[in-house]
Design a protein around this motif. Structure first.
Motif, PDB file in Angstrom:
ATOM      1  N   UNK A   1       0.849  -1.187   0.000  1.00  0.00           N
ATOM      2  CA  UNK A   1       0.000   0.000   0.000  1.00  0.00           C
ATOM      3  C   UNK A   1       0.881   1.232   0.000  1.00  0.00           C
ATOM      4  N   UNK A   2       0.649   2.119  -0.948  1.00  0.00           N
ATOM      5  CA  UNK A   2       1.430   3.351  -1.033  1.00  0.00           C
ATOM      6  C   UNK A   2       0.491   4.547  -1.068  1.00  0.00           C
ATOM      7  N   UNK A   3       0.942   5.691  -0.557  1.00  0.00           N
ATOM      8  CA  UNK A   3       0.152   6.916  -0.720  1.00  0.00           C
ATOM      9  C   UNK A   3       0.183   7.364  -2.168  1.00  0.00           C
ATOM     10  N   UNK A   4      -0.693   8.276  -2.502  1.00  0.00           N
ATOM     11  CA  UNK A   4      -0.774   8.798  -3.869  1.00  0.00           C
ATOM     12  C   UNK A   4       0.004  10.093  -3.990  1.00  0.00           C
ATOM     13  N   UNK A   5       0.982  10.086  -4.865  1.00  0.00           N
ATOM     14  CA  UNK A   5       1.779  11.280  -5.118  1.00  0.00           C
ATOM     15  C   UNK A   5       0.924  12.312  -5.834  1.00  0.00           C
ATOM     16  N   UNK A   6       0.879  13.533  -5.308  1.00  0.00           N
ATOM     17  CA  UNK A   6       0.067  14.596  -5.891  1.00  0.00           C
ATOM     18  C   UNK A   6       0.947  15.499  -6.750  1.00  0.00           C
ATOM     19  N   UNK A   7       0.817  15.346  -8.046  1.00  0.00           N
ATOM     20  CA  UNK A   7       1.675  16.082  -8.973  1.00  0.00           C
ATOM     21  C   UNK A   7       1.438  17.586  -8.917  1.00  0.00           C
ATOM     22  N   UNK A   8       0.200  18.015  -8.644  1.00  0.00           N
ATOM     23  CA  UNK A   8      -0.076  19.452  -8.551  1.00  0.00           C
ATOM     24  C   UNK A   8       0.754  20.094  -7.454  1.00  0.00           C
ATOM     25  N   UNK A   9       0.873  19.399  -6.327  1.00  0.00           N
ATOM     26  CA  UNK A   9       1.653  19.921  -5.208  1.00  0.00           C
ATOM     27  C   UNK A   9       3.130  20.040  -5.578  1.00  0.00           C
ATOM     28  N   UNK A  28      17.291  19.225 -24.663  1.00  0.00           N
ATOM     29  CA  UNK A  28      17.612  20.481 -25.356  1.00  0.00           C
ATOM     30  C   UNK A  28      17.602  21.690 -24.433  1.00  0.00           C
ATOM     31  N   UNK A  29      16.829  21.647 -23.346  1.00  0.00           N
ATOM     32  CA  UNK A  29      16.743  22.817 -22.469  1.00  0.00           C
ATOM     33  C   UNK A  29      17.879  22.882 -21.450  1.00  0.00           C
ATOM     34  N   UNK A  30      18.717  21.867 -21.410  1.00  0.00           N
ATOM     35  CA  UNK A  30      19.810  21.773 -20.437  1.00  0.00           C
ATOM     36  C   UNK A  30      20.764  22.959 -20.565  1.00  0.00           C
ATOM     37  N   UNK A  31      20.975  23.682 -19.460  1.00  0.00           N
ATOM     38  CA  UNK A  31      21.898  24.815 -19.372  1.00  0.00           C
ATOM     39  C   UNK A  31      21.531  25.921 -20.359  1.00  0.00           C
ATOM     40  N   UNK A  32      20.223  26.091 -20.599  1.00  0.00           N
ATOM     41  CA  UNK A  32      19.741  27.189 -21.438  1.00  0.00           C
ATOM     42  C   UNK A  32      18.639  27.931 -20.695  1.00  0.00           C
ATOM     43  N   UNK A  33      18.231  29.050 -21.254  1.00  0.00           N
ATOM     44  CA  UNK A  33      17.150  29.827 -20.655  1.00  0.00           C
ATOM     45  C   UNK A  33      15.775  29.200 -20.908  1.00  0.00           C
ATOM     46  N   UNK A  34      15.748  28.139 -21.681  1.00  0.00           N
ATOM     47  CA  UNK A  34      14.493  27.414 -21.878  1.00  0.00           C
ATOM     48  C   UNK A  34      14.175  26.476 -20.721  1.00  0.00           C
ATOM     49  N   UNK A  35      15.078  26.382 -19.763  1.00  0.00           N
ATOM     50  CA  UNK A  35      14.822  25.561 -18.575  1.00  0.00           C
ATOM     51  C   UNK A  35      13.933  26.369 -17.627  1.00  0.00           C
ATOM     52  N   UNK A  36      12.668  26.480 -18.007  1.00  0.00           N
ATOM     53  CA  UNK A  36      11.697  27.264 -17.246  1.00  0.00           C
ATOM     54  C   UNK A  36      10.427  26.441 -17.030  1.00  0.00           C
ATOM     55  N   UNK A  37       9.405  27.034 -16.486  1.00  0.00           N
ATOM     56  CA  UNK A  37       8.193  26.284 -16.135  1.00  0.00           C
ATOM     57  C   UNK A  37       7.472  25.721 -17.357  1.00  0.00           C
ATOM     58  N   UNK A  38       7.738  26.244 -18.534  1.00  0.00           N
ATOM     59  CA  UNK A  38       7.039  25.758 -19.724  1.00  0.00           C
ATOM     60  C   UNK A  38       7.403  24.321 -20.072  1.00  0.00           C
ATOM     61  N   UNK A  39       8.545  23.855 -19.626  1.00  0.00           N
ATOM     62  CA  UNK A  39       8.940  22.487 -19.963  1.00  0.00           C
ATOM     63  C   UNK A  39       8.599  21.492 -18.847  1.00  0.00           C
ATOM     64  N   UNK A  40       8.089  21.986 -17.714  1.00  0.00           N
ATOM     65  CA  UNK A  40       7.737  21.102 -16.612  1.00  0.00           C
ATOM     66  C   UNK A  40       6.392  20.431 -16.867  1.00  0.00           C
ATOM     67  N   UNK A  41       6.358  19.105 -16.707  1.00  0.00           N
ATOM     68  CA  UNK A  41       5.168  18.303 -16.983  1.00  0.00           C
ATOM     69  C   UNK A  41       4.763  17.557 -15.713  1.00  0.00           C
ATOM     70  N   UNK A  42       3.521  17.740 -15.299  1.00  0.00           N
ATOM     71  CA  UNK A  42       3.042  17.079 -14.088  1.00  0.00           C
ATOM     72  C   UNK A  42       3.069  15.559 -14.222  1.00  0.00           C
ATOM     73  N   UNK A  43       2.898  15.050 -15.430  1.00  0.00           N
ATOM     74  CA  UNK A  43       2.919  13.594 -15.624  1.00  0.00           C
ATOM     75  C   UNK A  43       4.303  13.017 -15.307  1.00  0.00           C
ATOM     76  N   UNK A  44       5.347  13.746 -15.697  1.00  0.00           N
ATOM     77  CA  UNK A  44       6.700  13.287 -15.402  1.00  0.00           C
ATOM     78  C   UNK A  44       6.969  13.335 -13.904  1.00  0.00           C
ATOM     79  N   UNK A  45       6.579  14.436 -13.258  1.00  0.00           N
ATOM     80  CA  UNK A  45       6.737  14.544 -11.808  1.00  0.00           C
ATOM     81  C   UNK A  45       6.021  13.391 -11.109  1.00  0.00           C
TER      82      UNK A  45
END
Length: 332
Positions: free
Chosen positions: A39-47, A295-312
């Motif tokens: 039994x595991x708790x549910x990870x909340x991606x929004x948080x 591609x976003x590694x060590x660039x200014x594209x490493x911002x919130x636009x590339x963050x995906x809740x599914x990956x988290x």
């Protein structure tokens, strides 16, 4: 994440000369393991996502900046809400350019008296230079993925463990390390991971040991693939296989393919070499040895636009699976 990587040439002949017995071992590892009935708790991606956004809102968390101080204070507050004990290492480290740099490591412990322990770690600082970008190369990056994502995942993991509870014989330590990305190839490998190197030689508890460790690095981007990183294979193959199986148990095997990736100089390297704690790296990689990072590694594209809740979600739920499977298993 470092700007350098190793192909570990000493390992290549080993892989090329694998016997049929080794192939059988690989087949057994990649076979779908039975679903673990835990039994595991549910990870909340929004948080977790909101935790990443909070860090990014401070601005680049570079050594000596106001953003560094503010983010460290926020992380301390977050850890105190979800951990039993919080340690802070507020020290100076020396950069590859010989500058003295303020370094703030934070460690949150759950069940601090338990002898059996699991170490989770990630860096939280921002790279001071966008050296992989085509413009503004001398300006710091926001580091939403390469820094913020690991912190967001680990704080949410701790929050869920606190809500559900954990067997008193198993403890968890969450290590948030600073000054990881203040490094350059020309300064040498040791110019990276400065906060982790300090902790390895000066742990928050004298003689600290853990059964195993898991490093998170760039674990929040859309379309991420977490390949079997090479240094992890070298030092902690059994831990790596266990975590990838847990990902399958949690339903996220598509993010954790049994595909060998390159070997990376990252925070798990000093942990393995200095402390002897078998530690793996969960990191977004490609199979291209000439360009293994996204591609976003060590660039200014490493911002919130590339963050995906599914990956988290995939990473966080996998870690919870590891924790609660370990709570019912014997020491490795």
């Amino acid at each position: 994440m470092r700007s350098i990587y190793l192909l570990m040439p000493v390992l290549l002949p080993v892989f090329l000369l694998q016997s049929c017995k080794d192939e059988q071992k690989k087949d057994e590892a990649t076979a779908t393991p039975p679903v673990a009935q835990v039994k595991t708790p549910t990870f909340e991606a929004d948080s977790a996502y909101n935790a990443v956004a909070t860090q990014v809102a401070f601005g680049p968390r570079t050594p000596g900046s106001e953003a560094q101080k503010k983010c460290a204070a926020w992380m301390e507050q977050q850890l105190k809400q979800v951990c039993d004990t919080v340690y802070i290492q507020n020290v100076k480290v020396t950069g590859g350019d010989k500058k003295e740099l303020p370094c703030i490591n934070l460690i949150g412990s759950i069940n601090p008296k338990a002898q059996r322990r699991i170490l989770f770690l990630t860096h939280w600082d921002s790279r001071p230079w966008a050296d992989q970008d085509t413009k503004d190369k001398d300006k710091a990056v926001l580091a939403a993925d390469d820094g913020g994502s690991g912190v967001g995942v680990l704080i949410e993991v701790a929050r869920q463990v606190k809500k559900m509870g954990l067997s008193p014989d198993l403890g968890i330590d969450i290590l948030l390390t600073d000054v990881e990305d203040y490094g350059k190839d020309v300064w040498g490998e040791d110019s990276y991971c400065l906060g982790t190197q300090y902790w390895c030689r000066n742990p928050h508890v004298a003689g600290y040991k853990a059964e195993f460790g898991i490093l998170l690095d760039m674990v929040g981007a859309r379309g991420a693939q977490f390949l079997l990183e090479g240094v992890s294979r070298q030092y902690a193959d059994g831990v790596q296989q266990m975590v990838w199986q847990a990902a399958g148990h949690a339903g996220f095997s598509s993010y954790f393919p049994y595909t060998e990736g390159p070997a990376i100089v990252d925070d798990h390297d000093p942990v393995n070499k200095i402390t002897g704690i078998k530690t793996i790296d969960i990191i977004n990689l490609s199979q291209n040895p000439q360009s293994p990072f996204p591609a976003h590694w060590h660039t200014h594209n490493d911002n919130m636009q590339i963050i995906d809740k599914n990956t988290l979600k995939a990473v966080g739920q996998t870690l919870l699976q590891v924790i609660y499977e370990s709570a019912g298993n014997k020491a490795m």
